[in-house]
Design a protein around this motif. Structure first.
Motif, PDB file in Angstrom:
ATOM      1  N   VAL A   1       0.567  -1.251  -0.143  1.00  0.00           N
ATOM      2  CA  VAL A   1       0.184  -0.162  -0.109  1.00  0.00           C
ATOM      3  C   VAL A   1       1.022   1.131  -0.201  1.00  0.00           C
ATOM      4  O   VAL A   1       2.003   1.530   0.987  1.00  0.00           O
ATOM      5  N   GLN A   2       0.902   2.228  -0.933  1.00  0.00           N
ATOM      6  CA  GLN A   2       1.030   3.579  -0.597  1.00  0.00           C
ATOM      7  C   GLN A   2       0.108   4.133  -0.496  1.00  0.00           C
ATOM      8  O   GLN A   2      -0.689   4.578  -0.519  1.00  0.00           O
ATOM      9  N   LEU A   3       0.850   5.228   0.434  1.00  0.00           N
ATOM     10  CA  LEU A   3       0.238   6.311   0.688  1.00  0.00           C
ATOM     11  C   LEU A   3       0.308   8.038  -0.069  1.00  0.00           C
ATOM     12  O   LEU A   3       1.526   8.642   0.534  1.00  0.00           O
ATOM     13  N   VAL A   4       0.034   9.036  -0.739  1.00  0.00           N
ATOM     14  CA  VAL A   4       0.612  10.044  -1.292  1.00  0.00           C
ATOM     15  C   VAL A   4      -0.495  11.276  -0.379  1.00  0.00           C
ATOM     16  O   VAL A   4      -1.751  10.974  -0.577  1.00  0.00           O
ATOM     17  N   GLU A   5       0.090  11.881   0.514  1.00  0.00           N
ATOM     18  CA  GLU A   5      -0.270  13.305   1.255  1.00  0.00           C
ATOM     19  C   GLU A   5      -0.217  14.576   0.077  1.00  0.00           C
ATOM     20  O   GLU A   5       0.272  14.559  -0.823  1.00  0.00           O
ATOM     21  N   SER A   6      -1.743  15.403   0.532  1.00  0.00           N
ATOM     22  CA  SER A   6      -1.410  16.990  -0.390  1.00  0.00           C
ATOM     23  C   SER A   6      -2.218  17.106   0.721  1.00  0.00           C
ATOM     24  O   SER A   6      -3.054  17.054   1.353  1.00  0.00           O
ATOM     25  N   SER A  29      -6.846  -4.481   1.846  1.00  0.00           N
ATOM     26  CA  SER A  29      -6.448  -4.917   2.919  1.00  0.00           C
ATOM     27  C   SER A  29      -7.163  -4.057   4.137  1.00  0.00           C
ATOM     28  O   SER A  29      -6.376  -4.464   4.884  1.00  0.00           O
ATOM     29  N   ILE A  30      -6.749  -2.679   3.953  1.00  0.00           N
ATOM     30  CA  ILE A  30      -7.117  -1.621   4.488  1.00  0.00           C
ATOM     31  C   ILE A  30      -8.131  -1.930   5.198  1.00  0.00           C
ATOM     32  O   ILE A  30      -8.872  -1.572   4.740  1.00  0.00           O
ATOM     33  N   THR A  31      -8.203  -1.670   6.875  1.00  0.00           N
ATOM     34  CA  THR A  31      -9.757  -1.649   7.713  1.00  0.00           C
ATOM     35  C   THR A  31      -9.427  -0.611   7.779  1.00  0.00           C
ATOM     36  O   THR A  31     -10.716  -0.440   8.728  1.00  0.00           O
ATOM     37  N   ALA A  32      -8.378   0.946   8.522  1.00  0.00           N
ATOM     38  CA  ALA A  32      -8.515   2.231   8.029  1.00  0.00           C
ATOM     39  C   ALA A  32      -7.704   3.154   8.040  1.00  0.00           C
ATOM     40  O   ALA A  32      -6.539   2.296   7.736  1.00  0.00           O
ATOM     41  N   MET A  33      -8.530   4.247   8.262  1.00  0.00           N
ATOM     42  CA  MET A  33      -7.372   4.794   7.525  1.00  0.00           C
ATOM     43  C   MET A  33      -7.414   6.368   8.527  1.00  0.00           C
ATOM     44  O   MET A  33      -8.451   6.641   9.480  1.00  0.00           O
ATOM     45  N   TYR A  96      -1.973   7.135   7.959  1.00  0.00           N
ATOM     46  CA  TYR A  96      -1.610   6.001   7.732  1.00  0.00           C
ATOM     47  C   TYR A  96      -2.866   5.204   7.744  1.00  0.00           C
ATOM     48  O   TYR A  96      -3.729   5.672   7.610  1.00  0.00           O
ATOM     49  N   ALA A  97      -2.719   4.434   7.325  1.00  0.00           N
ATOM     50  CA  ALA A  97      -3.341   2.930   7.051  1.00  0.00           C
ATOM     51  C   ALA A  97      -2.764   2.044   7.589  1.00  0.00           C
ATOM     52  O   ALA A  97      -1.939   1.143   7.675  1.00  0.00           O
ATOM     53  N   GLU A  98      -4.015   0.927   8.433  1.00  0.00           N
ATOM     54  CA  GLU A  98      -3.896  -0.093   9.051  1.00  0.00           C
ATOM     55  C   GLU A  98      -4.254  -1.188   7.776  1.00  0.00           C
ATOM     56  O   GLU A  98      -5.652  -0.935   7.936  1.00  0.00           O
ATOM     57  N   GLY A  99      -3.301  -1.973   7.855  1.00  0.00           N
ATOM     58  CA  GLY A  99      -3.839  -3.470   6.929  1.00  0.00           C
ATOM     59  C   GLY A  99      -3.980  -4.650   7.457  1.00  0.00           C
ATOM     60  O   GLY A  99      -3.791  -4.626   9.131  1.00  0.00           O
ATOM     61  N   TRP A 100      -3.790  -5.778   7.436  1.00  0.00           N
ATOM     62  CA  TRP A 100      -4.466  -7.108   7.745  1.00  0.00           C
ATOM     63  C   TRP A 100      -3.079  -6.738   8.740  1.00  0.00           C
ATOM     64  O   TRP A 100      -3.088  -7.750   9.827  1.00  0.00           O
ATOM     65  N   SER A 101      -1.888  -6.695   8.126  1.00  0.00           N
ATOM     66  CA  SER A 101      -0.896  -7.568   8.799  1.00  0.00           C
ATOM     67  C   SER A 101       0.353  -6.087   9.343  1.00  0.00           C
ATOM     68  O   SER A 101       0.584  -6.413   9.943  1.00  0.00           O
ATOM     69  N   TYR A 102       0.382  -5.231   8.189  1.00  0.00           N
ATOM     70  CA  TYR A 102       1.477  -3.544   8.225  1.00  0.00           C
ATOM     71  C   TYR A 102       0.125  -2.196   8.793  1.00  0.00           C
ATOM     72  O   TYR A 102      -0.891  -2.660   8.152  1.00  0.00           O
TER      73      TYR A 102
END
Length: 115
Positions: A1-6, A29-33, A96-102
Motif C-alpha cells: 500500500v502506498q499513501l500520498v498526502e497533499s 487489505s486496509i481496515t482503517a485510515m 496512515y493505513a491499518e492493514g491486515w498485517s502491517y
C-alpha cells in the motif's frame, strides 16, 4: 500500500485547510485510515481515523468539533477538513493505513498555523 498526502501549508489562526491522502496498491487489505501529527520535540499523536467498513470515526479531544475526517471509497482517498485552526495545530501530519498485517505511512505534510 502506498499513501500520498497533499494539502498542507501555511494558514492564519482561525483559517482552514483540507488534507488528502490517496491510497494505492493493495487497498483491499486496509481496515482503517487516518491521520497522526507530530510537532517538533513531541511524540506522534493520533488526530483522527475512520474505518473502511462502517465508516466509524474517532477523534482526538483536541480537535473534536473543529476537524472532520471523511472518505471516498471510489478514489481510495481520505480527507481531513481542518477548521478553526490554532497555532498549536502546527505539526507534520502523517496519513496512515491499518492493514491486515502491517501499518502503512505517508511521507508527511507540514501544517503551519500562524498567530
Amino acid at each position: 500500500v502506498q499513501l500520498v498526502e497533499s494539502g498542507g501549508g501555511l494558514v492564519q489562526a482561525g483559517g482552514s485547510l483540507r488534507l488528502s491522502c490517496a491510497a494505492s496498491g493493495s487497498t483491499y487489505s486496509i481496515t482503517a485510515m487516518g491521520w497522526y501529527r507530530q510537532a517538533p520535540g513531541k511524540q506522534r499523536d493520533l488526530v483522527a481515523n475512520i474505518s473502511t467498513g462502517r465508516g466509524t470515526t474517532n477523534y482526538a479531544d483536541s480537535v473534536k468539533g473543529r476537524f472532520t475526517i471523511s472518505r471516498d471509497h471510489n478514489k481510495n482517498t481520505v480527507y481531513l477538513q481542518m477548521n478553526s485552526l490554532r497555532p498549536e495545530d502546527t505539526a507534520v501530519y502523517f496519513c496512515y493505513a491499518e492493514g491486515w498485517s502491517y501499518d502503512y505511512w505517508g511521507q508527511g505534510t507540514q501544517v503551519t498555523v500562524s498567530s
